[in-house]
Enzyme design. Structure first.
Site, PDB file in Angstrom:
ATOM      1  N   GLN A 267       0.801  -1.356   0.288  1.00 16.05           N
ATOM      2  CA  GLN A 267      -0.091   0.006  -0.036  1.00 16.05           C
ATOM      3  C   GLN A 267       0.948   1.250   0.015  1.00 16.05           C
ATOM      4  O   GLN A 267       2.143   1.187   0.181  1.00 16.05           O
ATOM      5  CB  GLN A 267      -1.114   0.105   1.315  1.00 16.05           C
ATOM      6  CG  GLN A 267      -0.080   0.052   2.699  1.00 16.05           C
ATOM      7  CD  GLN A 267      -0.865  -0.334   3.466  1.00 16.05           C
ATOM      8  OE1 GLN A 267      -2.232  -0.625   3.544  1.00 16.05           O
ATOM      9  NE2 GLN A 267      -0.382  -0.946   4.726  1.00 16.05           N
ATOM     10  N   HIS A 297     -11.947   4.424  18.066  1.00 13.05           N
ATOM     11  CA  HIS A 297     -11.401   3.589  18.420  1.00 13.05           C
ATOM     12  C   HIS A 297     -11.937   2.960  19.854  1.00 13.05           C
ATOM     13  O   HIS A 297     -11.984   1.810  20.167  1.00 13.05           O
ATOM     14  CB  HIS A 297      -9.873   3.874  18.846  1.00 13.05           C
ATOM     15  CG  HIS A 297      -9.180   3.691  17.369  1.00 13.05           C
ATOM     16  ND1 HIS A 297      -8.742   4.948  16.764  1.00 13.05           N
ATOM     17  CD2 HIS A 297      -8.849   2.811  16.631  1.00 13.05           C
ATOM     18  CE1 HIS A 297      -8.290   4.546  15.404  1.00 13.05           C
ATOM     19  NE2 HIS A 297      -8.123   3.008  15.480  1.00 13.05           N
ATOM     20  N   ASP A 321      -1.896   0.546  13.241  1.00 13.69           N
ATOM     21  CA  ASP A 321      -1.620   1.689  13.820  1.00 13.69           C
ATOM     22  C   ASP A 321      -1.447   1.677  15.201  1.00 13.69           C
ATOM     23  O   ASP A 321      -1.043   2.824  16.033  1.00 13.69           O
ATOM     24  CB  ASP A 321      -2.421   2.855  13.427  1.00 13.69           C
ATOM     25  CG  ASP A 321      -4.032   2.528  13.552  1.00 13.69           C
ATOM     26  OD1 ASP A 321      -4.266   1.644  14.605  1.00 13.69           O
ATOM     27  OD2 ASP A 321      -4.779   3.174  12.927  1.00 13.69           O
ATOM     28  N   ASP A 341      -1.093  -7.702  11.148  1.00 12.76           N
ATOM     29  CA  ASP A 341      -1.122  -6.649  10.335  1.00 12.76           C
ATOM     30  C   ASP A 341      -0.215  -6.931   9.079  1.00 12.76           C
ATOM     31  O   ASP A 341       0.637  -7.403   9.140  1.00 12.76           O
ATOM     32  CB  ASP A 341      -0.940  -5.422  10.574  1.00 12.76           C
ATOM     33  CG  ASP A 341      -1.348  -4.081   9.766  1.00 12.76           C
ATOM     34  OD1 ASP A 341      -2.237  -3.580   9.751  1.00 12.76           O
ATOM     35  OD2 ASP A 341      -0.624  -3.828   8.768  1.00 12.76           O
ATOM     36  N   ASP A 375      -1.114 -11.665   6.132  1.00 13.02           N
ATOM     37  CA  ASP A 375      -2.200 -11.443   5.356  1.00 13.02           C
ATOM     38  C   ASP A 375      -3.133 -11.883   6.433  1.00 13.02           C
ATOM     39  O   ASP A 375      -3.203 -13.146   6.919  1.00 13.02           O
ATOM     40  CB  ASP A 375      -2.297 -12.125   4.337  1.00 13.02           C
ATOM     41  CG  ASP A 375      -3.715 -11.840   3.662  1.00 13.02           C
ATOM     42  OD1 ASP A 375      -3.973 -10.785   3.160  1.00 13.02           O
ATOM     43  OD2 ASP A 375      -4.525 -12.651   3.885  1.00 13.02           O
ATOM     44  N   GLY A 376      -4.257 -11.066   6.813  1.00 11.80           N
ATOM     45  CA  GLY A 376      -5.140 -11.659   7.802  1.00 11.80           C
ATOM     46  C   GLY A 376      -5.994 -12.813   7.549  1.00 11.80           C
ATOM     47  O   GLY A 376      -6.146 -13.793   8.504  1.00 11.80           O
ATOM     48  N   ASP A 393     -10.391  -4.853  12.100  1.00 10.30           N
ATOM     49  CA  ASP A 393     -10.252  -3.488  11.597  1.00 10.30           C
ATOM     50  C   ASP A 393      -9.677  -3.267  10.436  1.00 10.30           C
ATOM     51  O   ASP A 393      -8.738  -2.514  10.233  1.00 10.30           O
ATOM     52  CB  ASP A 393      -9.556  -2.619  12.853  1.00 10.30           C
ATOM     53  CG  ASP A 393      -9.689  -1.196  12.622  1.00 10.30           C
ATOM     54  OD1 ASP A 393     -10.390  -0.610  11.708  1.00 10.30           O
ATOM     55  OD2 ASP A 393      -8.987  -0.353  13.334  1.00 10.30           O
TER      56      ASP A 393
END
Lengths: 531, 539
Positions: A267, A297, A321, A341, A375-376, A393
């Site tokens: 990304q 959050h 994050d 993540d 990768d989730g 999320d």
């Protein structure tokens, strides 16, 4: 303007001249006040253009690189220095000043006119953006530096020296004033940087063409005329497609100064800051604004964890994050957090940058938290643990590859690792803007055998945002909300579950890997919303 | 539109031949990427034609011998294993079983070398469904219909078409159509829907899959005696958009032009599939990075010890005790005689007729379409204006059939690089001439053709093509010319009597996995019946 056939340091050639004036090199130019006047007007235009390019480069540099004092200072310094080189080099021009002047004008028009578009487009793809920036500034400065001496020499036959200097410098400085007033007051608000660049490129090339077409026919300079027309067309084309260029040049669209940008294999990460407002964009989509992310959050994490009796093991999918993790860590029962993540650059950035660590309170470095960069979906398929709370999320389902993270197959895997009595929560886009998409997620989670409890919260930078709780049995009615939160309290947390009619549930299909109903619905609804 | 054409099974069934490989990696001086070469019908196949094998020095015995390890041969072996019959042996010419359903692999991805998907099975394809359930591809039942594994069903987006400079979803153009186009597309769609729904006077569907379950109504079989293009003309459907799409379909499934195939075959493409599945997956297909090699390998795994690769069967004859099969063992460089009670000849008929002339009909009526397949490794995913990258990507202006993305089924984030499998049937000339062209045109010329076509479709791939691996199929697909499916093929098949049994999709006239599978299971059951092995039929 009076004609002045003999200059202070007039040469024999000037004295000889009758219908034509000449310069040191014996060049002849059309005489007549119209031409001289035009040349003086061109000084004005040229000066305006030059300053506009300089302002553009400085503004873009501070927009993209931050620290506007440094950027303005270094760009203007470089520019003036390059002008000096150009002026100095003008001494090596021995003949054909007018031809050279016209050529320089066309070149400046192209370089300056395309500079904003080029800088914006190059920023995402270049590793050493500053090199390109200063090279461009040097090139434009160099040619602008050539301009004035050349013009003065062309004009010297028409006025005496003091008059020439006075005329040229007056128009030069007036042009500078015009530019410095126009730029912030008119051009930036109305045209934007890319269009402004093209507009002044066009003015610049118009000067060259005007001079060319005022020459008598026998001094045709056909090549220059063609070059000028081609340049004008290129600039006009750029002006027309500027909006599309702006979209390609993704960084032009953030609206705030970019303080960090990095392309990873997965990304594009961009951070912007304006005052105390820090924003994260992934692939151009806003992920949070530091002004109101606490609302998002807190709403994401506490209603879920507050419904688990003893939330010991927590899984966070996405959320690199560390902001969701920050909220999770407020729960004293939590022993382990597994944060999955995709992008190692993302978790690295948010565990190392002081500014970002201050925002997530060092959650990514907490001893209870383990970061897994994977990768989730793939990780989840292999996962063997059981988790008391799962926070999902992910980015919004803008394309087929992210859409897979919202499918029945995905939620079946999620259900497998959700401990009995555990609660999961899924960020599910805006139920106000995209109610179809929101309720598709709910229908999909239910198709995977979980029961759901949807809710929503207002996050100013996002708008009305939606979440869905999921559990094996009925989702518990009551949540224990920790005291001390900025947004959620025991009373307000209950209100999140009311859906007014414009967001009310509607029957939607199940999102599967082979239909990706969600991606289509999401795209259609957001397109309608954004017009 | 009620019909949603999708690329049907490209090529199924056994192919004869061998890989002739020459390996290169990098880019030639003129910028054409390099790659590997392979294909069927080369050294081993030609050796078969030329003869000169040594007389057998060894002898082996088995109950049933299967000659050929393509989909039909593997399905026969699978059916024998299912019935608990373990006294059999499968001889395969190539080093790898799978025939046209073989796959390759490089550092980026696995990829197909031929057939790359299997549509959701029809209700009548019971044996196939049983196999899919066993392999975990059908995972259960919902509302009485089979549930297919969502990870193996083709993920959205399935297909896109480059139409007038823009990618659109689906393969039938739906913009910039004239009134004729609209009318003919609608009329054709309605006619196909009617054919699909029709039940013949014998109670069977008009167009079934496997085709053996189809109605034998005379007016339907009459469609097999006329050409598809003539039939379309007779209906008055001349819309160029419709006809171009039908040409694509015929070349896709049969490697032929619409004028070359029978109307029955042409209609079957659209009216023969009624995929039976829960969750609206009936029109979807199963697919994997390596294509149908997934299915071939799963079948082979059921009886791996019984498979003998690298065996060129060069003679098959009857004797007093049953059958005698002579084959050349490439590894041992010696011939082997296999004696068995029965033999299943699971090979294309043009090969069967050559090695067993006494027990098979001549192969005169059997014609095969040649194909070129290129696996193109690219540094980044293709893009383009309009619809996003799909699994199957077709350009309306290309002679090729487009490309399939090998990594489409990957879940989660994708890598930048991928492999595109590019398909070209050489349908616009006589098959024999096309085969010669296929073999004789130098590989670097083919690579340039592939690269040029791909770049014309996706200029965004400029500079991103890393390698082009070619695979030449000389006899890729049986050609269902008029009169073949319901006349010539059954007549030829009827010549072969026990203890010989034929198993190949070319006997159905349609080069489809479902047909090869059906033919394999049918031959296995017939052979078991002949040898007295009791079993319950799957058909």
């Amino acid at each position: 303007m009076a004609e002045s056939p003999v200059g202070e340091n007039g040469t024999a050639s000037e004295k000889r001249s009758t219908a034509l004036s000449e310069t040191d090199s014996g060049e002849r130019y059309p005489k007549g006040s119209a031409f001289a006047g035009a040349l003086l007007v061109s000084v004005f235009v040229v000066a305006t253009c030059g300053l506009i390019y300089e302002l553009l480069a400085s503004t873009i540099a501070s927009y993209l690189l931050g620290d506007s004092v440094t950027q303005f200072s270094t760009v203007i310094g470089t520019y003036l220095f390059a002008m000096g080189i150009g002026s100095w080099c003008s001494r090596y021009v021995k003949r054909d000043e007018l031809r050279l002047f016209v050529r320089v004008e066309i070149l400046i028009a192209l370089l300056g006119g395309w500079s904003a578009a080029a800088l914006f487009t190059l920023f995402p793809v270049l590793d050493h953006f500053r090199v390109a920036l200063y090279a461009l500034v040097l090139a434009i400065g160099f040619f602008v530096g050539l301009e004035i001496p050349l013009l003065m020499r062309i004009l010297r036959g028409r006025f005496d020296f003091s008059e020439t200097v006075s005329n040229v410098l007056t128009f030069d400085y007036v042009g500078a004033l015009a530019a410095s007033l126009l730029f912030p007051l008119v051009l930036m608000p109305w045209l934007g940087m890319i269009r402004t660049g093209f507009l002044f490129g066009l003015l610049n090339v118009a000067v060259a063409l005007a001079v060319l077409f005022m020459l008598p026919a026998k001094r045709a300079m056909l090549a220059e005329k063609i070059a000028g027309i081609v340049a004008a067309m290129l600039l006009l084309g750029g002006f027309v497609v500027a909006e599309r260029l702006q979209r390609w040049a993704e960084v032009a669209g953030y609206g705030e100064p970019v303080i960090y940008a990095l392309s990873t294999p997965f990304q594009r990460i961009v951070l912007t800051r304006s005052g105390d407002d820090l924003r994260l964009f992934l692939n151009g989509n806003l992920q949070f604004s530091s002004r109101d992310e606490y609302r998002y959050h807190e709403a994401l994490v506490h209603p879920a964890i507050g419904r688990v009796a003893h939330p010991r093991d927590v899984l966070i999918l996405g959320g690199g994050d560390g902001l969701a993790a920050r909220e999770v860590l407020k729960h004293p029962d939590v022993r382990h957090i597994t944060l999955v993540d995709l992008d190692p650059e993302m978790t690295k950035l948010f565990s190392q940058s002081d500014m970002l660590v201050a925002l997530n309170r060092g959650s990514l470095s907490d001893s209870r938290l383990r970061v897994i960069n994977a990768d989730g979906f793939r990780w989840l398929r292999e996962a063997r643990g059981r988790y008391d709370a799962i926070i999902v999320d992910f980015p919004d389902p803008t394309d087929f590859s992210v859409g897979k993270l919202y499918t029945e197959s995905f939620y079946r895997e999620l259900s497998r690792v959700l401990a009995p009595g555990g609660v999961a929560v899924v960020q599910s886009t805006s139920p106000l803007v995209a109610p179809g998409a929101f309720w598709t997620v709910a229908a999909t989670i239910e198709a995977a055998g979980l029961s759901t409890k949807p809710y929503h919260a207002y996050v100013p930078s996002f708008g009305e945002w939606g979440f869905i709780l999921a559990a094996h049995g009925a989702v518990p009615q009551q949540a224990r909300i920790l005291p001390g939160a900025r947004f959620l309290s025991a009373e307000t947390a209950e209100r999140l579950f009311d859906f007014p009619p414009d967001m009310a549930r509607r029957p939607m299909p199940v999102n599967r890997l082979d239909n990706q109903a969600l991606v289509r619905e999401f795209a259609a609804e957001w397109a309608r919303y954004e017009g | 539109m009620s019909w949603r054409p999708s690329r049907r099974t490209l090529i199924a069934g056994a192919g004869a031949g061998v890989a002739a490989a020459g390996i290169g990696w990098g880019v030639t001086r003129d910028g054409t990427p390099q790659g590997t070469e392979g294909g069927a019908d080369m050294a081993r196949g030609h050796r078969l034609r030329d003869g000169g094998f040594p007389e057998p020095a060894h002898e082996e015995h088995t109950g049933i011998v299967i000659a050929g390890g393509g989909v039909a041969g593997l399905a026969a072996g699978w059916a024998l294993a299912e019935a608990g019959h373990d006294d059999f042996r499968l001889l395969e010419l190539e080093d790898d079983v799978g025939g046209n359903a073989r796959g390759g692999r490089n550092a980026v991805s696995a990829y197909p070398l031929g057939a790359h998907y299997l549509p959701v099975a029809n209700r009548e394809a019971g044996a196939l469904r049983r196999m899919l359930t066993q392999f975990g591809m059908i995972t259960g039942e919902k509302d009485g219909a089979p549930v297919y594994d969502p990870y193996q069903l083709c993920a959205d987006l399935e297909e896109r078409l480059l139409w007038k400079g823009r990618w659109q979803e689906g393969l039938v153009p739906h913009s910039a159509l004239s009134e004729t186009d609209e009318a003919d597309l609608a009329a054709f769609g309605a006619a196909m829907a009617a054919f699909s729904k029709r039940i013949g006077s014998d109670g069977k569907p008009a167009f079934a899959l496997p085709i053996a379950y189809s109605s034998r109504d005379a007016d339907l079989l009459a469609l097999d005696r006329i050409g598809f293009a003539d039939w379309l003309d007779a209906q008055g459907w001349r819309s160029p958009v419709l006809r171009a799409h039908l040409r694509y379909s015929c070349r896709d499934d049969y490697g032929c032009e619409p004028a070359q195939v029978s109307a029955w075959a042409g209609i079957h493409y659209f009216a023969g599939r009624r995929g039976w599945a829960a969750d609206g997956a009936g029109e979807n297909v199963l697919t994997w990075p390596e294509g149908n090699a997934r299915l071939a390998r799963a079948m082979a795994a059921r009886f791996a010890p019984r498979i003998a690769p690298g065996r060129i069967v060069f003679r098959a004859a009857r004797d007093a005790d049953g059958v005698v099969i002579d084959s050349f063992d490439v590894a041992r460089n010696a011939s082997v005689r296999t004696r068995a009670a029965a033999a299943i000849l699971a090979m294309p008929h043009f090969v069967a007729a050559r090695i067993a002339p006494d027990v098979t009909a001549p192969a005169r009526a059997f014609g095969y379409a040649p194909w070129l397949i290129a696996n193109v490794t690219v540094d980044r995913h293709p893009a383009g204006r309009g619809a996003k990258l799909a699994w199957d990507n077709v350009s309306a202006t290309s002679e090729a059939l487009g490309y399939v993305v090998a990594t489409h089924q990957t879940i989660g984030a994708r890598r930048k690089e991928t492999v595109l499998t590019w398909y070209l049937p050489l349908s616009n000339m006589e098959p024999a001439a096309a085969r010669r062209l296929l073999v004789e045109r130098p590989a670097e010329h083919w690579r340039r053709i592939v690269a040029d076509d791909l770049l014309a479709t996706n200029p965004d791939l400029e500079g991103a093509i890393r390698s082009i691996d070619l695979w030449r199929w000389g006899h890729a697909m049986i050609r269902p010319v008029p009169g073949f499916i319901w006349q010539a093929a059954p007549q030829a098949a009827a010549v072969t009597r026990p203890p010989f049994f034929l198993a190949h999709s070319d006997l159905s006239g349609l080069s489809l996995f479902e047909e090869a599978h059906y033919r394999g299971v049918l031959a296995a059951e017939d052979a078991m019946r002949f040898t007295g092995h009791t079993h319950e039929t799957m058909l």
